[in-house]
Write a protein that holds these residues in place. Sequence first.
Motif, PDB file in Angstrom:
ATOM      1  N   LYS A 148      66.245   0.985 -28.416  1.00 56.23           N
ATOM      2  CA  LYS A 148      66.408  -0.017 -29.458  1.00 56.23           C
ATOM      3  C   LYS A 148      67.511   0.372 -30.426  1.00 56.23           C
ATOM      4  CE  LYS A 148      63.800  -2.490 -33.016  1.00 56.23           C
ATOM      5  NZ  LYS A 148      62.466  -2.661 -33.666  1.00 56.23           N
ATOM      6  N   ASP A 149      67.560   1.657 -30.724  1.00 55.86           N
ATOM      7  CA  ASP A 149      68.573   2.138 -31.665  1.00 55.86           C
ATOM      8  C   ASP A 149      69.820   2.674 -30.965  1.00 55.86           C
ATOM      9  OD1 ASP A 149      66.869   1.538 -33.774  1.00 55.86           O
ATOM     10  OD2 ASP A 149      65.876   3.506 -33.625  1.00 55.86           O
ATOM     11  N   ASN A 150      69.793   2.675 -29.641  1.00 56.95           N
ATOM     12  CA  ASN A 150      70.945   3.205 -28.885  1.00 56.95           C
ATOM     13  C   ASN A 150      71.222   2.315 -27.665  1.00 56.95           C
ATOM     14  OD1 ASN A 150      73.036   4.757 -27.940  1.00 56.95           O
ATOM     15  ND2 ASN A 150      71.749   6.474 -27.264  1.00 56.95           N
ATOM     16  N   PRO A 151      71.657   1.064 -27.897  1.00 55.10           N
ATOM     17  CA  PRO A 151      71.877   0.138 -26.769  1.00 55.10           C
ATOM     18  C   PRO A 151      72.987   0.600 -25.820  1.00 55.10           C
ATOM     19  CG  PRO A 151      72.769  -0.762 -28.808  1.00 55.10           C
ATOM     20  CD  PRO A 151      71.987   0.456 -29.199  1.00 55.10           C
ATOM     21  N   GLN A 152      73.907   1.406 -26.305  1.00 59.42           N
ATOM     22  CA  GLN A 152      74.985   1.878 -25.438  1.00 59.42           C
ATOM     23  C   GLN A 152      74.452   2.766 -24.322  1.00 59.42           C
ATOM     24  OE1 GLN A 152      78.118   0.894 -25.453  1.00 59.42           O
ATOM     25  NE2 GLN A 152      77.560  -0.519 -27.121  1.00 59.42           N
ATOM     26  N   GLU A 153      73.409   3.533 -24.619  1.00 56.62           N
ATOM     27  CA  GLU A 153      72.817   4.387 -23.595  1.00 56.62           C
ATOM     28  C   GLU A 153      72.166   3.538 -22.505  1.00 56.62           C
ATOM     29  OE1 GLU A 153      71.684   7.820 -21.540  1.00 56.62           O
ATOM     30  OE2 GLU A 153      73.186   7.408 -23.096  1.00 56.62           O
ATOM     31  N   LEU A 154      71.485   2.452 -22.926  1.00 59.30           N
ATOM     32  CA  LEU A 154      70.903   1.536 -21.944  1.00 59.30           C
ATOM     33  C   LEU A 154      71.999   0.906 -21.083  1.00 59.30           C
ATOM     34  CD1 LEU A 154      68.580  -0.100 -20.727  1.00 59.30           C
ATOM     35  CD2 LEU A 154      68.851  -1.743 -22.618  1.00 59.30           C
ATOM     36  N   LEU A 155      73.083   0.541 -21.728  1.00 57.10           N
ATOM     37  CA  LEU A 155      74.196  -0.053 -20.983  1.00 57.10           C
ATOM     38  C   LEU A 155      74.780   0.945 -19.993  1.00 57.10           C
ATOM     39  CD1 LEU A 155      76.119  -2.431 -20.557  1.00 57.10           C
ATOM     40  CD2 LEU A 155      77.535  -1.534 -22.420  1.00 57.10           C
ATOM     41  N   ARG A 156      74.883   2.220 -20.407  1.00 52.06           N
ATOM     42  CA  ARG A 156      75.427   3.242 -19.514  1.00 52.06           C
ATOM     43  C   ARG A 156      74.551   3.425 -18.289  1.00 52.06           C
ATOM     44  NH1 ARG A 156      74.437   8.085 -18.046  1.00 52.06           N
ATOM     45  NH2 ARG A 156      72.661   8.273 -19.456  1.00 52.06           N
ATOM     46  N   LYS A 157      73.235   3.538 -18.503  1.00 51.70           N
ATOM     47  CA  LYS A 157      72.333   3.736 -17.374  1.00 51.70           C
ATOM     48  C   LYS A 157      72.306   2.510 -16.458  1.00 51.70           C
ATOM     49  CE  LYS A 157      68.657   6.170 -17.613  1.00 51.70           C
ATOM     50  NZ  LYS A 157      67.307   6.692 -17.877  1.00 51.70           N
ATOM     51  N   SER A 158      72.399   1.326 -17.071  1.00 52.24           N
ATOM     52  CA  SER A 158      72.439   0.105 -16.257  1.00 52.24           C
ATOM     53  C   SER A 158      73.696   0.081 -15.383  1.00 52.24           C
ATOM     54  CB  SER A 158      72.410  -1.133 -17.156  1.00 52.24           C
ATOM     55  OG  SER A 158      71.213  -1.180 -17.898  1.00 52.24           O
ATOM     56  N   LYS A 159      74.811   0.506 -15.970  1.00 57.66           N
ATOM     57  CA  LYS A 159      76.055   0.559 -15.196  1.00 57.66           C
ATOM     58  C   LYS A 159      75.967   1.592 -14.083  1.00 57.66           C
ATOM     59  CE  LYS A 159      79.314  -1.141 -18.672  1.00 57.66           C
ATOM     60  NZ  LYS A 159      80.518  -0.812 -19.487  1.00 57.66           N
ATOM     61  N   ASP A 160      75.280   2.704 -14.343  1.00 53.75           N
ATOM     62  CA  ASP A 160      75.097   3.710 -13.291  1.00 53.75           C
ATOM     63  C   ASP A 160      74.334   3.119 -12.113  1.00 53.75           C
ATOM     64  OD1 ASP A 160      76.459   5.585 -14.721  1.00 53.75           O
ATOM     65  OD2 ASP A 160      74.674   6.602 -15.509  1.00 53.75           O
ATOM     66  N   VAL A 161      73.250   2.413 -12.438  1.00 50.95           N
ATOM     67  CA  VAL A 161      72.453   1.789 -11.378  1.00 50.95           C
ATOM     68  C   VAL A 161      73.303   0.789 -10.595  1.00 50.95           C
ATOM     69  CG1 VAL A 161      70.492   0.263 -10.912  1.00 50.95           C
ATOM     70  CG2 VAL A 161      70.262   2.123 -12.578  1.00 50.95           C
ATOM     71  N   ASN A 162      74.037  -0.032 -11.330  1.00 50.19           N
ATOM     72  CA  ASN A 162      74.872  -1.050 -10.679  1.00 50.19           C
ATOM     73  C   ASN A 162      75.951  -0.401  -9.816  1.00 50.19           C
ATOM     74  OD1 ASN A 162      75.563  -3.879 -10.351  1.00 50.19           O
ATOM     75  ND2 ASN A 162      77.424  -3.385 -11.492  1.00 50.19           N
ATOM     76  N   PHE A 163      76.554   0.667 -10.327  1.00 50.05           N
ATOM     77  CA  PHE A 163      77.583   1.384  -9.573  1.00 50.05           C
ATOM     78  C   PHE A 163      77.024   1.939  -8.266  1.00 50.05           C
ATOM     79  CE2 PHE A 163      79.090   5.705  -8.622  1.00 50.05           C
ATOM     80  CZ  PHE A 163      80.379   5.413  -8.187  1.00 50.05           C
ATOM     81  N   LEU A 164      75.833   2.538  -8.342  1.00 48.38           N
ATOM     82  CA  LEU A 164      75.237   3.147  -7.150  1.00 48.38           C
ATOM     83  C   LEU A 164      74.840   2.084  -6.127  1.00 48.38           C
ATOM     84  CD1 LEU A 164      73.104   5.889  -8.910  1.00 48.38           C
ATOM     85  CD2 LEU A 164      75.182   6.244  -7.556  1.00 48.38           C
ATOM     86  N   TYR A 165      74.272   0.976  -6.604  1.00 50.55           N
ATOM     87  CA  TYR A 165      73.936  -0.108  -5.675  1.00 50.55           C
ATOM     88  C   TYR A 165      75.207  -0.658  -5.007  1.00 50.55           C
ATOM     89  CZ  TYR A 165      68.955  -0.659  -6.735  1.00 50.55           C
ATOM     90  OH  TYR A 165      67.602  -0.478  -6.834  1.00 50.55           O
ATOM     91  N   ASN A 166      76.259  -0.807  -5.790  1.00 53.17           N
ATOM     92  CA  ASN A 166      77.527  -1.287  -5.221  1.00 53.17           C
ATOM     93  C   ASN A 166      78.097  -0.300  -4.216  1.00 53.17           C
ATOM     94  OD1 ASN A 166      77.451  -3.642  -6.676  1.00 53.17           O
ATOM     95  ND2 ASN A 166      78.776  -2.893  -8.329  1.00 53.17           N
ATOM     96  N   SER A 167      77.900   0.992  -4.468  1.00 48.83           N
ATOM     97  CA  SER A 167      78.373   2.004  -3.522  1.00 48.83           C
ATOM     98  C   SER A 167      77.643   1.886  -2.195  1.00 48.83           C
ATOM     99  CB  SER A 167      78.181   3.407  -4.110  1.00 48.83           C
ATOM    100  OG  SER A 167      78.976   3.573  -5.270  1.00 48.83           O
ATOM    101  N   ILE A 168      76.323   1.641  -2.265  1.00 52.91           N
ATOM    102  CA  ILE A 168      75.573   1.428  -1.025  1.00 52.91           C
ATOM    103  C   ILE A 168      76.073   0.160  -0.328  1.00 52.91           C
ATOM    104  CG2 ILE A 168      73.324   0.760  -0.105  1.00 52.91           C
ATOM    105  CD1 ILE A 168      72.006   2.765  -1.805  1.00 52.91           C
ATOM    106  N   ALA A 169      76.314  -0.888  -1.118  1.00 53.38           N
ATOM    107  CA  ALA A 169      76.818  -2.137  -0.534  1.00 53.38           C
ATOM    108  C   ALA A 169      78.151  -1.904   0.172  1.00 53.38           C
ATOM    109  CB  ALA A 169      76.972  -3.197  -1.623  1.00 53.38           C
TER     110      ALA A 169
END
Length: 660
Positions: A148-169
């Motif tokens: 809640k107080d650190n939305p950038q960290e959530l965004l970073r982890k979300s991008k990591d997940v998206n990056f890894l899924y795209n790598s599998i794709a």
Amino acid sequence: MELDPRTVTSEPASPTSSAGEEKMEITSELSSPTSHSRDSGFFGSIRRLSTWKSKQSPNKESGKEDTGTWKGKGLLRSFRSYEKNKTTICDGVEKIGENKEAEPIQGKPLSVMEINELIQKRQLLEAFASIKLLEDETISERNAEKYKDNPQELLRKSKDVNFLYNSIANAIQSIVEETLEASTVEETMLTSIVTLIAHEEAAHPNTDKAVHPGSDLLGRPRKWREMWREAINESAKKRVLKAPMASKEEDSSWLDLHLNFLQKLLREDLLKIKLSVKKCYPEEYQVCDTYVEAFHKAIASHLQHLCQRLLDFNELYTLLNWVANTYHSELFLGHPDLKPEVKTENLSLLLTPADWDKLKNNYIASAKEKIKSYFGNILRLEVTEKWEKEVHSEVEENLYHALLSFDIQTIIGEHMKLSGAISRSLETKMLELCMTELLEFIPRFEKEFEKAWSTAQDSPIFAPYVVAYINSFHDLMSGLETEFEVDTEELQKILAALTRNFTNIFLTKLKTKTQELLREVHRYVVKEYITQVIKHRWRMNRETRQEVSKKMDLEARIFHNTLIDQGSDSDWLVPAIHHIAKIIKEKKKDKIKVYVKKLCQNYPDIRKDHILAILARRGLGRTRRAAILRQVCHVLESSSGGEGNTLFAEIDVPVVICCF
């Protein structure tokens, strides 16, 4: 394949638990995607991924569950749920049930770098299991408002997940595209892709989840099955472009060779798909149909680019014939070895109706110049090989005959046959084109014939050629009516005009020949008459000279008028006898001299001995003859000396003997 054992520190079980840290050893391996064991599938991959060694907390009572991040009961419930909902398909490929959502497994995922290494090694099932853990962890933390107080960290982890899924794709796409490039099919890898897609679809079944700012891709379907189809489409495009294609400068048959290479290459690919690739996928994937459709689209796109080139007549026909007669035939998609898996009944048109019509129109436009050149070659050969060499016309059944009709009908028939093999409409257009060019060719042929023969010297082959061509064009009209069912009304008009013109040329030629004969007869009569006049030796008195002169005028008038009425145009011969007649009857020497001058002016080929002989026939003595000759000598010298028409040059002069 096993990973090196690693020690991972788990998070505290609860805020009130002891600070002791649990150690766990992780031993992972890439399980066979064809396995039917309890450990297959998404959660089986997780189970194989980690073997846990955990210590019970000293503060926990015996019999209590470990409250660490990896919960035993949750793990078991997940496996039970998976076992209930899986079905075994296609050589061990497992399908996750669509009606029940697998329970999330809690645990410590691998790092992004470690997961990426698994992807690079193509240990995709293990990588997916860990990415799913990372995704679930991030979702749980987001729901707990940890960031809640650190939305950038959530965004970073979300991008990591998206990056890894795209790598599998991307890895899936590469594997699919490499399937046809490799000499052998990696069946294990393909079946693992099917398992992976099934796991992803089971892990992300809900498409209606609320979208959270900065993490809208978390928990949402990745649509890898659609991406798999796109990978097949890209693979098909690359395979089509792989077919060798020489330049037109290197080989005039470049397009025919290219299409042969293309159908051979893709036919081998389809056979490979039927025998080796299809069995790696469940029936629902409809692998053969998917690949056939992909190749169909890729070929259609490739043909679109070929159609943009400036193609000549033969290249246009090659392309039309390949689309119409080769593509669906046993030479390509209809090959017996590809049946029954490769079906073409439901394929769309390879070219759109607009593109197909444009290709046919370009073919007809190109054929126009081709047909015109063929007819032009016929005319050229007639001129150079027959007329100029004066080759006699052929005779068939006692009739003069020319091969013109046969050659023209052969050209029309061959082009109609080729066009008819493509479409009935194209055959009709080709016949219309041939008739248009024929109606233009016949007047051109007529003009060249008239030009070649109207001014030519007399030849014994002229009349046979006239008859032969009239007969040949008559045969042509009959052949077009019977063999091609053509309306010959316009052709009949043109051939009727040609027949009249050829007949007129023949009659003109005959008239010219008759006129030449009459000219020669006319000149011969005058020449012989003058010869007889000047060779006689008797002396004449004045009365006799008057009678002879009068008779000469009368006789000359009679045969001049007769020959001119018959067609002679030799008016220049008329004055000769009249001049001599006047000289014979004239008494005054000055007038004799005038008549002699006129005779010299009208007939430049007259010689001095001719004048002396005529004066002797008048009865003048040598002295007077010589005097008159001297006075008209300048007229003789100024004459052209025999240029143009000749009369006296062929008259022999008798020896003049004078007695005093």
